[in-house]
Design a protein around this motif. Structure first.
Motif, PDB file in Angstrom:
ATOM      1  N   ARG A  37       9.980 -44.766 -16.169  1.00 24.63           N
ATOM      2  CA  ARG A  37      11.374 -44.340 -16.072  1.00 24.63           C
ATOM      3  C   ARG A  37      11.464 -43.059 -15.267  1.00 24.63           C
ATOM      4  O   ARG A  37      10.452 -42.498 -14.876  1.00 24.63           O
ATOM      5  N   SER A  38      12.677 -42.615 -15.040  1.00 23.43           N
ATOM      6  CA  SER A  38      12.913 -41.416 -14.255  1.00 23.43           C
ATOM      7  C   SER A  38      13.836 -40.486 -15.027  1.00 23.43           C
ATOM      8  O   SER A  38      14.832 -40.947 -15.595  1.00 23.43           O
ATOM      9  N   GLU A  39      13.495 -39.210 -15.079  1.00 25.93           N
ATOM     10  CA  GLU A  39      14.339 -38.232 -15.748  1.00 25.93           C
ATOM     11  C   GLU A  39      14.582 -37.058 -14.830  1.00 25.93           C
ATOM     12  O   GLU A  39      13.685 -36.621 -14.114  1.00 25.93           O
ATOM     13  N   SER A  40      15.821 -36.547 -14.871  1.00 24.04           N
ATOM     14  CA  SER A  40      16.221 -35.463 -13.990  1.00 24.04           C
ATOM     15  C   SER A  40      16.722 -34.289 -14.822  1.00 24.04           C
ATOM     16  O   SER A  40      17.406 -34.490 -15.833  1.00 24.04           O
ATOM     17  N   TYR A  41      16.383 -33.091 -14.403  1.00 21.62           N
ATOM     18  CA  TYR A  41      16.823 -31.873 -15.081  1.00 21.62           C
ATOM     19  C   TYR A  41      17.406 -30.928 -14.047  1.00 21.62           C
ATOM     20  O   TYR A  41      16.844 -30.757 -12.961  1.00 21.62           O
ATOM     21  N   LYS A  42      18.542 -30.306 -14.379  1.00 18.35           N
ATOM     22  CA  LYS A  42      19.221 -29.411 -13.445  1.00 18.35           C
ATOM     23  C   LYS A  42      19.612 -28.134 -14.164  1.00 18.35           C
ATOM     24  O   LYS A  42      19.876 -28.142 -15.363  1.00 18.35           O
ATOM     25  N   GLU A  43      19.677 -27.061 -13.386  1.00 19.47           N
ATOM     26  CA  GLU A  43      20.209 -25.813 -13.906  1.00 19.47           C
ATOM     27  C   GLU A  43      20.751 -24.995 -12.744  1.00 19.47           C
ATOM     28  O   GLU A  43      20.118 -24.898 -11.693  1.00 19.47           O
ATOM     29  N   GLY A  44      21.923 -24.442 -12.906  1.00 22.77           N
ATOM     30  CA  GLY A  44      22.535 -23.605 -11.875  1.00 22.77           C
ATOM     31  C   GLY A  44      23.241 -24.426 -10.803  1.00 22.77           C
ATOM     32  O   GLY A  44      23.518 -25.592 -10.969  1.00 22.77           O
ATOM     33  N   ARG A  45      23.547 -23.762  -9.694  1.00 23.03           N
ATOM     34  CA  ARG A  45      24.228 -24.396  -8.574  1.00 23.03           C
ATOM     35  C   ARG A  45      23.233 -25.164  -7.705  1.00 23.03           C
ATOM     36  O   ARG A  45      22.194 -24.621  -7.345  1.00 23.03           O
ATOM     37  N   ILE A  46      23.569 -26.390  -7.343  1.00 22.87           N
ATOM     38  CA  ILE A  46      22.701 -27.175  -6.455  1.00 22.87           C
ATOM     39  C   ILE A  46      23.563 -27.812  -5.364  1.00 22.87           C
ATOM     40  O   ILE A  46      23.797 -29.017  -5.378  1.00 22.87           O
ATOM     41  N   PRO A  47      24.071 -27.011  -4.413  1.00 22.39           N
ATOM     42  CA  PRO A  47      24.881 -27.599  -3.344  1.00 22.39           C
ATOM     43  C   PRO A  47      23.992 -28.401  -2.399  1.00 22.39           C
ATOM     44  O   PRO A  47      22.878 -27.980  -2.075  1.00 22.39           O
TER      45      PRO A  47
END
Length: 179
Positions: free
Chosen positions: A164-174
């Motif tokens: 499977r695939s998992e994504s994690y984000k934090e803050g601005r990602i333009p």
């Protein structure tokens, strides 16, 4: 199917430059290109533990400048410059001209995308829990001054039978910040 653009290719000439800086007419272009690729691959394989983020190559008529951007330049240089001389000798055999090596230190390796990815990959190979590895990397990057971080890990996470695939984000990602 989505249209994906190479992140470096879209920025070249605007906010980034090429990793290989030289010009050649048609006659030797392919040879020089393959030589550059061999040099980059060799340096990254030979000095894996130095935290190499980027290798830039400049060609001149009489010499070849290799600029190495590393998180740990001391590992590259070695005791009294012995390792760098050894590396220079090996590169001399690959390249067709005199080789000059410049080593540049990366001040904040926690903010460099390639180094973060390599760190996470090394932890995954060592069977470290993937969520902790990713969250730790994101926290370190934000703490060191990054405005935003996005990390995607995929495959058989934690040895699960189903990939499977998992994504994690934090803050601005333009996605488009071209000026």
């Amino acid at each position: 199917m989505g249209q994906k653009v190479n992140p470096t290719g879209i920025r070249v000439g605007i906010i980034k430059s090429w990793d290989s800086i030289w010009y050649q007419d048609k006659k030797n272009y392919a040879d020089f290109l393959h030589e550059d690729l061999k040099i980059k691959k060799f340096i990254e394989k030979e000095k894996k533990n130095a935290g190499i983020a980027k290798v830039m190559i400049e060609r001149f008529p009489d010499r070849l400048n290799v600029n190495i951007f590393a998180a740990r330049p001391g590992v590259l240089i070695g005791k009294k410059g012995a390792d760098i001389e050894d590396l220079k000798g090996k590169l001399q055999k690959i390249a067709s001209k005199n080789v000059y090596i410049n080593i540049n230190e990366i001040k904040k390796p926690e903010k460099n995308a390639k180094l973060i990815a390599e760190q996470i990959a090394a932890q995954l190979v060592a069977r470290f829990p993937f969520r902790r590895a990713v969250k730790q990397a994101i926290t370190n990057a934000v703490r060191s001054g990054a405005l935003g971080v996005k990390v995607t890990v995929s495959g058989r996470l934690n040895g699960a039978e189903m990939a499977r695939s998992e994504s994690y984000k934090e803050g601005r990602i333009p996605l488009h910040t071209l000026r």
